[in-house]
Design a protein around this motif. Structure first.
Motif, PDB file in Angstrom:
ATOM      1  N   GLU A  26     -48.933   8.641 -23.334  1.00 51.83           N
ATOM      2  CA  GLU A  26     -49.100   9.902 -24.064  1.00 51.83           C
ATOM      3  C   GLU A  26     -48.594  11.054 -23.204  1.00 51.83           C
ATOM      4  OE1 GLU A  26     -52.636  11.727 -26.705  1.00 51.83           O
ATOM      5  OE2 GLU A  26     -53.234  11.075 -24.706  1.00 51.83           O
ATOM      6  N   LEU A  27     -47.808  11.920 -23.827  1.00 52.24           N
ATOM      7  CA  LEU A  27     -47.390  13.169 -23.202  1.00 52.24           C
ATOM      8  C   LEU A  27     -48.212  14.285 -23.826  1.00 52.24           C
ATOM      9  CD1 LEU A  27     -43.503  12.753 -23.445  1.00 52.24           C
ATOM     10  CD2 LEU A  27     -44.971  12.197 -21.498  1.00 52.24           C
ATOM     11  N   ILE A  28     -48.630  15.251 -23.026  1.00 48.59           N
ATOM     12  CA  ILE A  28     -49.449  16.352 -23.527  1.00 48.59           C
ATOM     13  C   ILE A  28     -48.868  17.660 -23.013  1.00 48.59           C
ATOM     14  CG2 ILE A  28     -51.743  17.403 -23.530  1.00 48.59           C
ATOM     15  CD1 ILE A  28     -52.879  14.604 -22.976  1.00 48.59           C
ATOM     16  N   ASP A  29     -48.767  18.635 -23.912  1.00 47.89           N
ATOM     17  CA  ASP A  29     -48.302  19.965 -23.527  1.00 47.89           C
ATOM     18  C   ASP A  29     -49.106  21.008 -24.289  1.00 47.89           C
ATOM     19  OD1 ASP A  29     -46.862  21.991 -22.348  1.00 47.89           O
ATOM     20  OD2 ASP A  29     -44.998  21.602 -23.407  1.00 47.89           O
ATOM     21  N   ASP A  30     -49.586  22.003 -23.575  1.00 47.76           N
ATOM     22  CA  ASP A  30     -50.291  23.122 -24.194  1.00 47.76           C
ATOM     23  C   ASP A  30     -49.322  24.285 -24.332  1.00 47.76           C
ATOM     24  OD1 ASP A  30     -52.854  21.902 -24.351  1.00 47.76           O
ATOM     25  OD2 ASP A  30     -53.113  22.234 -22.205  1.00 47.76           O
ATOM     26  N   PHE A  31     -49.323  24.893 -25.518  1.00 46.76           N
ATOM     27  CA  PHE A  31     -48.427  26.019 -25.767  1.00 46.76           C
ATOM     28  C   PHE A  31     -49.092  26.968 -26.754  1.00 46.76           C
ATOM     29  CE2 PHE A  31     -45.062  28.085 -28.232  1.00 46.76           C
ATOM     30  CZ  PHE A  31     -44.375  28.726 -27.215  1.00 46.76           C
ATOM     31  N   LYS A  42     -49.702  17.767 -33.395  1.00 42.81           N
ATOM     32  CA  LYS A  42     -50.447  18.879 -32.823  1.00 42.81           C
ATOM     33  C   LYS A  42     -51.918  18.531 -32.976  1.00 42.81           C
ATOM     34  CE  LYS A  42     -51.194  23.109 -34.742  1.00 42.81           C
ATOM     35  NZ  LYS A  42     -50.836  24.457 -35.210  1.00 42.81           N
ATOM     36  N   LYS A  43     -52.636  18.532 -31.870  1.00 47.64           N
ATOM     37  CA  LYS A  43     -54.058  18.187 -31.913  1.00 47.64           C
ATOM     38  C   LYS A  43     -54.808  19.302 -32.626  1.00 47.64           C
ATOM     39  CE  LYS A  43     -57.811  16.419 -29.125  1.00 47.64           C
ATOM     40  NZ  LYS A  43     -58.844  17.299 -29.563  1.00 47.64           N
ATOM     41  N   GLY A  76     -51.912  28.333 -27.082  1.00 49.67           N
ATOM     42  CA  GLY A  76     -53.254  28.001 -27.563  1.00 49.67           C
ATOM     43  C   GLY A  76     -53.377  26.693 -28.321  1.00 49.67           C
ATOM     44  N   ASP A  77     -52.267  25.986 -28.512  1.00 47.90           N
ATOM     45  CA  ASP A  77     -52.281  24.700 -29.214  1.00 47.90           C
ATOM     46  C   ASP A  77     -51.930  23.574 -28.236  1.00 47.90           C
ATOM     47  OD1 ASP A  77     -52.837  25.638 -31.879  1.00 47.90           O
ATOM     48  OD2 ASP A  77     -50.771  26.362 -31.980  1.00 47.90           O
ATOM     49  N   THR A  78     -52.377  22.376 -28.566  1.00 47.63           N
ATOM     50  CA  THR A  78     -52.060  21.203 -27.754  1.00 47.63           C
ATOM     51  C   THR A  78     -51.187  20.261 -28.574  1.00 47.63           C
ATOM     52  OG1 THR A  78     -54.136  21.373 -26.545  1.00 47.63           O
ATOM     53  CG2 THR A  78     -53.023  19.242 -26.484  1.00 47.63           C
ATOM     54  N   PHE A  79     -50.046  19.891 -27.989  1.00 55.17           N
ATOM     55  CA  PHE A  79     -49.092  18.999 -28.645  1.00 55.17           C
ATOM     56  C   PHE A  79     -49.059  17.685 -27.882  1.00 55.17           C
ATOM     57  CE2 PHE A  79     -47.979  23.286 -29.641  1.00 55.17           C
ATOM     58  CZ  PHE A  79     -47.665  23.235 -30.985  1.00 55.17           C
ATOM     59  N   ARG A  80     -48.914  16.602 -28.639  1.00 61.39           N
ATOM     60  CA  ARG A  80     -48.887  15.276 -28.027  1.00 61.39           C
ATOM     61  C   ARG A  80     -47.748  14.443 -28.609  1.00 61.39           C
ATOM     62  NH1 ARG A  80     -55.189  13.435 -27.321  1.00 61.39           N
ATOM     63  NH2 ARG A  80     -55.887  15.355 -26.363  1.00 61.39           N
ATOM     64  N   ALA A  81     -47.198  13.616 -27.755  1.00 56.18           N
ATOM     65  CA  ALA A  81     -46.218  12.619 -28.179  1.00 56.18           C
ATOM     66  C   ALA A  81     -46.632  11.300 -27.547  1.00 56.18           C
ATOM     67  CB  ALA A  81     -44.806  13.008 -27.750  1.00 56.18           C
ATOM     68  N   VAL A  82     -46.650  10.249 -28.337  1.00 56.00           N
ATOM     69  CA  VAL A  82     -47.060   8.930 -27.862  1.00 56.00           C
ATOM     70  C   VAL A  82     -45.871   7.986 -27.998  1.00 56.00           C
ATOM     71  CG1 VAL A  82     -48.665   7.010 -28.206  1.00 56.00           C
ATOM     72  CG2 VAL A  82     -49.447   9.379 -28.574  1.00 56.00           C
ATOM     73  N   TYR A  83     -45.596   7.260 -26.928  1.00 61.18           N
ATOM     74  CA  TYR A  83     -44.480   6.311 -26.957  1.00 61.18           C
ATOM     75  C   TYR A  83     -44.879   5.035 -26.251  1.00 61.18           C
ATOM     76  CZ  TYR A  83     -43.514   7.752 -22.123  1.00 61.18           C
ATOM     77  OH  TYR A  83     -43.606   8.004 -20.768  1.00 61.18           O
ATOM     78  N   THR A  84     -44.048   4.014 -26.443  1.00 58.26           N
ATOM     79  CA  THR A  84     -44.288   2.755 -25.742  1.00 58.26           C
ATOM     80  C   THR A  84     -43.057   2.339 -24.955  1.00 58.26           C
ATOM     81  OG1 THR A  84     -45.021   0.460 -25.906  1.00 58.26           O
ATOM     82  CG2 THR A  84     -43.656   1.263 -27.714  1.00 58.26           C
ATOM     83  N   VAL A  85     -43.312   1.784 -23.774  1.00 58.75           N
ATOM     84  CA  VAL A  85     -42.259   1.209 -22.945  1.00 58.75           C
ATOM     85  C   VAL A  85     -42.449  -0.308 -22.839  1.00 58.75           C
ATOM     86  CG1 VAL A  85     -41.810   3.298 -21.603  1.00 58.75           C
ATOM     87  CG2 VAL A  85     -43.578   1.709 -20.838  1.00 58.75           C
ATOM     88  N   ARG A  86     -43.317  -0.859 -23.675  1.00 56.36           N
ATOM     89  CA  ARG A  86     -43.592  -2.306 -23.678  1.00 56.36           C
ATOM     90  C   ARG A  86     -42.375  -3.144 -24.043  1.00 56.36           C
ATOM     91  NH1 ARG A  86     -48.993  -3.386 -27.200  1.00 56.36           N
ATOM     92  NH2 ARG A  86     -50.395  -2.243 -25.849  1.00 56.36           N
ATOM     93  N   LEU A  87     -41.513  -2.615 -24.872  1.00 57.46           N
ATOM     94  CA  LEU A  87     -40.411  -3.393 -25.447  1.00 57.46           C
ATOM     95  C   LEU A  87     -39.120  -3.083 -24.699  1.00 57.46           C
ATOM     96  CD1 LEU A  87     -41.521  -2.580 -29.076  1.00 57.46           C
ATOM     97  CD2 LEU A  87     -42.141  -4.577 -27.718  1.00 57.46           C
ATOM     98  N   GLU A  88     -38.453  -4.110 -24.215  1.00 58.35           N
ATOM     99  CA  GLU A  88     -37.281  -3.909 -23.357  1.00 58.35           C
ATOM    100  C   GLU A  88     -36.107  -3.231 -24.042  1.00 58.35           C
ATOM    101  OE1 GLU A  88     -37.575  -7.725 -24.094  1.00 58.35           O
ATOM    102  OE2 GLU A  88     -39.529  -7.250 -23.272  1.00 58.35           O
ATOM    103  N   SER A  89     -35.986  -3.382 -25.349  1.00 58.77           N
ATOM    104  CA  SER A  89     -34.785  -2.912 -26.037  1.00 58.77           C
ATOM    105  C   SER A  89     -34.707  -1.395 -26.162  1.00 58.77           C
ATOM    106  CB  SER A  89     -34.700  -3.534 -27.431  1.00 58.77           C
ATOM    107  OG  SER A  89     -35.779  -3.092 -28.234  1.00 58.77           O
ATOM    108  N   ALA A  90     -35.845  -0.702 -26.123  1.00 57.62           N
ATOM    109  CA  ALA A  90     -35.827   0.751 -26.339  1.00 57.62           C
ATOM    110  C   ALA A  90     -37.165   1.352 -25.953  1.00 57.62           C
ATOM    111  CB  ALA A  90     -35.532   1.045 -27.810  1.00 57.62           C
ATOM    112  N   VAL A  91     -37.170   2.672 -25.869  1.00 51.44           N
ATOM    113  CA  VAL A  91     -38.411   3.432 -25.789  1.00 51.44           C
ATOM    114  C   VAL A  91     -38.694   3.870 -27.220  1.00 51.44           C
ATOM    115  CG1 VAL A  91     -39.504   5.545 -24.933  1.00 51.44           C
ATOM    116  CG2 VAL A  91     -37.998   4.215 -23.427  1.00 51.44           C
ATOM    117  N   TYR A  92     -39.841   3.487 -27.747  1.00 54.90           N
ATOM    118  CA  TYR A  92     -40.202   3.804 -29.127  1.00 54.90           C
ATOM    119  C   TYR A  92     -41.207   4.952 -29.155  1.00 54.90           C
ATOM    120  CZ  TYR A  92     -38.061  -0.528 -30.844  1.00 54.90           C
ATOM    121  OH  TYR A  92     -37.180  -1.529 -31.176  1.00 54.90           O
TER     122      TYR A  92
END
Length: 139
Positions: free
Chosen positions: A72-77, A101-102, A79-95
């Protein structure tokens, strides 16, 4: 983009030990990400690039309860909190599984509805990864 971020990008490119993995967006994650403020998109974009090149982004933290390789990536901007969730489990790509926005102002815990969506999208990413024909048609 700051001079520091630009310097990090240049150094990252110089240290690449392998080609960058492609970035794949699952569900509405790309559309949702594009609705973030440009400053947040720039920050997350750089961190996703680091993930693509096998490096650990500065704000990345494991998303608890889903096993390894879900980040999970988290950034506050503004007064709001934004998140992006990704996986590196799979060799073919980053998904990229989810971008949001939380909304809750209580605590830092990721809401259950978002966790359930991430689980469904992880299954979709795993299915995409398992079928090489799908990956070839997206190039």
């Amino acid at each position: 983009m700051t001079d520091y971020e630009l310097t990090l990008i240049v150094r990252s490119i110089e240290r690449l030990s392998r080609a960058a993995r492609p970035l794949r967006w699952v569900g509405s994650s790309r559309k949702d990400y594009q609705e973030f403020p440009s400053k947040v998109q720039d920050s997350f974009g750089f961190e996703l690039f680091l993930a693509q090149t096998g490096q650990h982004p500065p704000s990345a933290k494991p998303l608890k309860g889903l096993g390894g390789g879900i980040v999970e990536l988290i950034d506050d901007f503004d007064g709001d909190t934004f998140r992006a969730v990704y996986t590196v489990r799979l060799e073919s790509a980053v998904y990229v599984l989810h971008a949001f926005k939380k909304k809750s102002k209580q605590g830092i815990k990721t809401p259950r509805s978002d966790i359930e969506l991430i689980k469904r999208r992880l299954r979709d990413a795993e299915a995409d990864h398992a079928d090489p024909r799908k990956r070839e048609s997206k190039k």
